[in-house]
Design a protein around this motif. Sequence first.
Motif, mmCIF file in Angstrom:
data_model
loop_
_atom_site.group_PDB
_atom_site.id
_atom_site.type_symbol
_atom_site.label_atom_id
_atom_site.label_comp_id
_atom_site.label_asym_id
_atom_site.label_seq_id
_atom_site.Cartn_x
_atom_site.Cartn_y
_atom_site.Cartn_z
ATOM 1 N N ALA A 268 0.831 -1.200 0.000
ATOM 2 C CA ALA A 268 0.000 0.000 0.000
ATOM 3 C C ALA A 268 0.870 1.257 0.000
ATOM 4 O O ALA A 268 0.599 2.222 -0.719
ATOM 5 N N ILE B 152 2.334 1.788 -3.463
ATOM 6 C CA ILE B 152 1.339 2.284 -4.426
ATOM 7 C C ILE B 152 1.001 3.748 -4.150
ATOM 8 O O ILE B 152 0.849 4.552 -5.062
ATOM 9 N N LEU B 153 0.901 4.091 -2.903
ATOM 10 C CA LEU B 153 0.478 5.450 -2.556
ATOM 11 C C LEU B 153 1.629 6.461 -2.604
ATOM 12 O O LEU B 153 1.384 7.660 -2.670
ATOM 13 N N PRO C 186 3.801 7.938 -4.625
ATOM 14 C CA PRO C 186 3.857 9.148 -5.459
ATOM 15 C C PRO C 186 2.849 10.200 -5.023
ATOM 16 O O PRO C 186 3.174 11.384 -4.934
ATOM 17 N N PHE C 187 1.643 9.747 -4.720
ATOM 18 C CA PHE C 187 0.642 10.741 -4.350
ATOM 19 C C PHE C 187 0.937 11.349 -2.979
ATOM 20 O O PHE C 187 0.777 12.552 -2.780
ATOM 21 N N TYR D 8 3.770 11.804 -1.668
ATOM 22 C CA TYR D 8 4.851 12.767 -1.840
ATOM 23 C C TYR D 8 4.304 14.079 -2.420
ATOM 24 O O TYR D 8 4.663 15.173 -1.960
ATOM 25 N N ALA D 9 3.425 13.951 -3.394
ATOM 26 C CA ALA D 9 2.818 15.155 -3.976
ATOM 27 C C ALA D 9 2.074 15.944 -2.901
ATOM 28 O O ALA D 9 2.129 17.174 -2.858
ATOM 29 N N VAL E 171 4.605 17.809 -0.807
ATOM 30 C CA VAL E 171 5.162 18.966 -1.523
ATOM 31 C C VAL E 171 4.138 20.097 -1.591
ATOM 32 O O VAL E 171 4.493 21.270 -1.505
ATOM 33 N N MET F 139 1.408 20.904 -7.403
ATOM 34 C CA MET F 139 0.974 19.736 -6.637
ATOM 35 C C MET F 139 -0.335 20.027 -5.901
ATOM 36 O O MET F 139 -1.201 19.164 -5.797
ATOM 37 N N ILE G 247 -2.982 19.507 -8.330
ATOM 38 C CA ILE G 247 -3.238 18.085 -8.564
ATOM 39 C C ILE G 247 -4.069 17.503 -7.417
ATOM 40 O O ILE G 247 -5.012 16.744 -7.649
ATOM 41 N N ILE H 126 -6.977 1.186 -1.670
ATOM 42 C CA ILE H 126 -5.637 1.734 -1.894
ATOM 43 C C ILE H 126 -5.018 1.157 -3.164
ATOM 44 O O ILE H 126 -4.420 1.878 -3.959
ATOM 45 N N PHE H 127 -5.205 -0.131 -3.382
ATOM 46 C CA PHE H 127 -4.610 -0.733 -4.581
ATOM 47 C C PHE H 127 -5.265 -0.214 -5.852
ATOM 48 O O PHE H 127 -4.663 -0.247 -6.923
ATOM 49 N N MET I 64 9.509 13.749 -9.221
ATOM 50 C CA MET I 64 10.283 12.701 -8.555
ATOM 51 C C MET I 64 11.508 12.278 -9.362
ATOM 52 O O MET I 64 12.528 11.878 -8.814
#
Lengths: 269, 296, 453
Positions: free
Chosen positions: A14, A17-18, A20-21, A23-24, A27, A237, A240, B111-112, B130
Motif C-alpha cells: 500500500a 502504491i500510494l 507518489p501521491f 509525496y505530492a 510537496v 501539486m 493536482i 488503496i490498490f 520525482m
Amino acid sequence: MKKYLHYLLLIVLAVIILAPFLYALVVSFESAEETLAFPPVLLPAHLATDSYSKALATAPLLSFIVNSFVVSLLVTAGQIITCSLAAYAFAFLKFPCKKILFILFLSTMMIPAESIIIPNYFTVRSLDWLNSYQGLSIPFMASAFGTFLLRQYFQTLPKEIYEAARMDGCGRLRFFLTMVLPLSKPALATLAVYAFLTTYNQYMWPLLITSSDNMRTVQIGLAMLQWDQGISWNTTMAGIVIVSLPTILLLILGQKQLVKGLTAGSTKG
Amino acid sequence: MIAQTKNAFGDSKQALLFLLPSLLLFAVFTFYPLFASIKLSLYNTDLMGQASTFAGFQHYVDMFSSPQFFQSLLVTLLFTLYTVIPGILLALFLACTVNRQLKGIAIFRTIFAFPLSIAVAGASMIFMMMFNPSSGICNYFLQLFHLQAVFWLSDPKWALISIAIINIWRSVGFNTIVLLSGLQTIPEQIYESARIDGAVSWRQFIDITLPLLSPTLFFVFIVSVINSLQTFGEINILTQGGPVDATNVIVYSIYREAFFNTNFSYASAESIILFFMILLLTLLEFRFLEKRVFYK
Amino acid sequence: MKKHFILGKVFTLIFMLIILLSVAGCGTKQEAAGNGKEPTKIVFWYAVGGKVGEATKTLVDQFNSTHPDIKVEAVFQGDYDSAINKLKQAIPSKSTPNVMQVYDIGTRFMIDSKAVVPVQKWIDKENFDMSSYEKNILAYYTVDNQLYSMPFNTSTPILYYNKTMFKEAGLDPENPPKTFEEVAADAQKLTEKDASGKVTRPGMALAIYGWFFEQFLAEQNSLYADNGNGRDAMATSAAFNSPEGKRVLDWWSGMVKDGSAVNMGRKTADTMKAFVSGQTAMTIDSTGVLGDIMDGVNGKFEVGTGFMPHPAGASNGGVIIGGASLWMMAGHSDAEEKATWEFIKYMTAAKQQAFWHIKTGYFPVTTAAYDDEDLKKYEAQYPQFKIAIDQLHNTPVNRSTQGGLLGVFTQARQEIESAIEHVLDGQASSEDALQKASDTVNEAISRYNASVK
C-alpha cells in the motif's frame, strides 16, 4: 502469525502504491524554497497552505470540477446503458456475423483518439454542440471497452440461470433487467468508476470544443497551473491534489459499492 | 437441422435492437472520422489541415520508406513489452493479496485501486518532480544507497523504462480491480474440494485459479495491449518523443505530425496503419488465446 | 408486448436525455438582446498559465473596468501549440477570436493564414507613436516593412552563475565568462570530482532547448534559414547546417564529454532546479525566471548574470527576442477591430508593461515603462536584470538577430533538439546530426511552401 505477515505485506504494498501521491501531498504543503531544496524536504517546517490559495486563484478549479462532474455523470449513465445492452447481445444472443460485429466494436478502441478528434470537432460543430454538455458527453456514450468488460463478466455467469429463465418463459429483456444486471453489479460498478474517471480526466477534447470558462473542465484548469511547473512545484501539486480529491472520494465510495456487489456475487455463485 | 438454422437467426432482430444505441454512436463518432482519416491520408492538405490535392498512396510510400517510422514501430512494441506483462503480473499479485476475507481488507482494496483516480497529467507531473535528475527524490534515494544517479527521462537508455513505470503505476489500479472481481466469482467450494484432494496452494493457483480467471485475464490482456499501444499523455508531457527518439511511439508521432508539423495526411496514414496493426494483433489474440479461455 | 414496452422505455430515456441536453445547451448560447448601449464585445485568446496567466487576467480586468464601452472576454487556450491548433479549426469555420496571443515562432504561419490584420494598419490609421517601443523587439515582428503583431511578452536567455562558487574556484565573481572558450575553461574549474574521478558537481547545466541553439547562431551573426532568415523572401531551406552551427554543437558536446557540463534533457525546469539547489555553478535560462531563481536561492548564495556566450572572435551578433505577441484577427466588424486596437494599445502601454514586467519577469516592450516608480524599485531589488536589458540594447538589428521566419519552425526546433541529443549521446557527429536535421526541415519547408501557394 501468518495473518500478521499478510498484513505487513499489504501495508508495504500500500505504501509503495500510494508513495507518489503522498509525496505530492507533502510537496503541496511546502514553501517554494523547500520544493527547490536538496536533499528533498520530506517534512515541511510548517504547513504552508498558500499554494492552495494560489492554485485556486490561478484557475477557477471549483467551477471546472462541477462541469467535469456533470459531463462525467452523463457519460457514465450513457455507457452503462449502451454497453450493458450491447454486451448482453454478445454474451447471450445468437445472431449471424456476431464475431465480426464484436471485432468491429473492439476495433473502435484501436483508433488513436488523436486522429479522430478533428473530424469529430466538425461533426459537433455542425450539430451546434460546441460549448455544451452534450458536445462534451454524447461522443463518448458508447464504449467498446465497457461492452467488452461486461461481455466477459456476463460470460462468467452460470449458464444454468439462462436455461432456467428460458424454461420459465421469461422474456429476454426481463431476464436482462431482473437477472443479468443485478448479478453483474461488480462489473457495472467497475465500468461506472472507469467511465467516470476517464471522462473526468479528458483534456484535449474539452479544450478543443469549449471556449468559455463556464463550460471548461478540470484538466484544463490543471494545464493552467502546469505553466509554472518546476518553478513552483508546490502550486502545481496543490492543483493536482484539489483536482484529484473528488475522484479519490468517488473511488472510495465506488469501491465500497464494488465490494458489496462482489461479496453478494460470490455468495450466490 | 432446420430448427437450428431458424434458431440461429431467431435472435437477430432483438440483437440489433440491443446493439443499436452503441452502433449509432460509433457510426457517427468513430467510423465516420475513421473514413475521414482514410480520405485525408490519400490527399495533400492545406495549412489548416483540409484536404486539397489528391496524392494517392504517396504518404504510405513515404511512411514505409522512412527509417523514423520503423524506429517508432520498434519503440511502440518495446513499450508494450515493458508494460503489459509486468503490469498484469503486478496487478494479479495485488489482486491475490486482497482476495481474502480479512478485517479491513476493503481499505487495502481501495488503496490498490487508487492510481486509477489520478489523471495522466497529474501523474506525469508528480513523476516529473520525482524523476528530477539533480534533486528529485528518486535519485536522492539512489544516492542514500550509494548508487549512481539515473537520468530517468533524459538518458535514452532509461527514458522508455521510466515512462513504462509511470504507465504501469497508472494502470495497475484498474487491472487490480478487474482481476479481483474475477477472482471473487470463483466459488470457495472449488478450493475446498481441492484442499480435500490435498492440492498444494501453488497447484491450486495453476489448476483452479488461472483457468477460472482466464476470461478476466484475457480481457485485461487485450485491453492492456491496446492501451499500451496508445499511450500518449505521459510522453507528451515528459519526453516529447525524446531523447534520441527513445520514446517516440507511433501515437506520439501521429500527434506531432498532425498538430506541429502540419502534415495531417501523413499523420492520417500513420493512424490508419496503426489501426490495422492493432486490429490484426487483436484478431490474432482472439484466434490463439480465446480458445484457451475457459468459460463456464 | 411487455418486453417491447420496457425496451421502448430505455430508448425513450436515451432520447429524452439527448433532448434535455440540447435544450440545456441552447440556454447557454442565448445572448442578451442588445439595447443599443451594449459595450463592444471582443474575444481574446491567451496561452499562458500560472502567474503569467494571472497577470494577463489582471490586466484584462483592469482594461474592462476602465473601458466601459468595451468588454474583453479572455479565454485560456492551453499552451501556445494548443492555441494555434485551435485557431486552425477556427479559421475554416469562421470563429476566430478578435485578438490572440501567438508565440514568436508562429509568426510565419500567422501571416500565411491570411486571417490576420497587421497592426500596422491601425498604427498608420491613427499615426500612433511607436518611438518608445523597443526597436530590437519590433524588428522581430516586422515583416516586409509592416509590423504584423504587437509584441507583448518578451524574453531573452542570459547566463546565470553562482558567484559564491566562482570565488571558491578562484574565479572573478564579477567577471562572468563571455566566450565559448571561457565558459568551457571556467566550467572545468568549477567542476568537482570525487577521489575516483567521478563528477559530483558539474560546472554547468545546459538544457537541450532549440531556442538556445538559435541564440548561439545569432551570437555569431549566422542565419537559421536562407533568403535572409526567411525575411527577404519565403525561406526555401534551412541554413543552420553551417560551420557556425557545427561550432555550437562541438563546444556543447565537448563540455558534456569531459564532464564539465551535464545533460539533463530538454527541460529548463530541471537545469534551473540544479542551479538553485547548488548542484551546478552555471546555467542558461530565460530572463523570465530570474525572479523565481532569486526566490528559490533566497540568499543561500549570490546570483550573478551575464551575456549569452559566443565563440571568440565572433562579431556583429546578439540575441534574438523570444516570447509572444498579440495578433489582430480578420473578419470582424470595424467597431470590433477598433476596440481590439484599443485593447492592444492598452496592454503594451507603459504602466501596464511595468506591472507586467514586475509580475512576470518579461521585458517591458516599451522603454517608457522604465520611468515607472514600481519598476525602479524592482530594478533595485534585482540588479541582475540590468544585464538582460544591456544585452538587448547591445544587439545590432540584422537578419540573424531578427530571428528566422519559418512556417515549420516548431518542427525545426524539435529536429535541432533531436540532433543535439544525438551528438551529446555520442550517437552522431555534429556534422551528420545537423545534416540530417536540415534534410528533414528542408523537406518540411517545401511541403509547407507548397501548401501555402
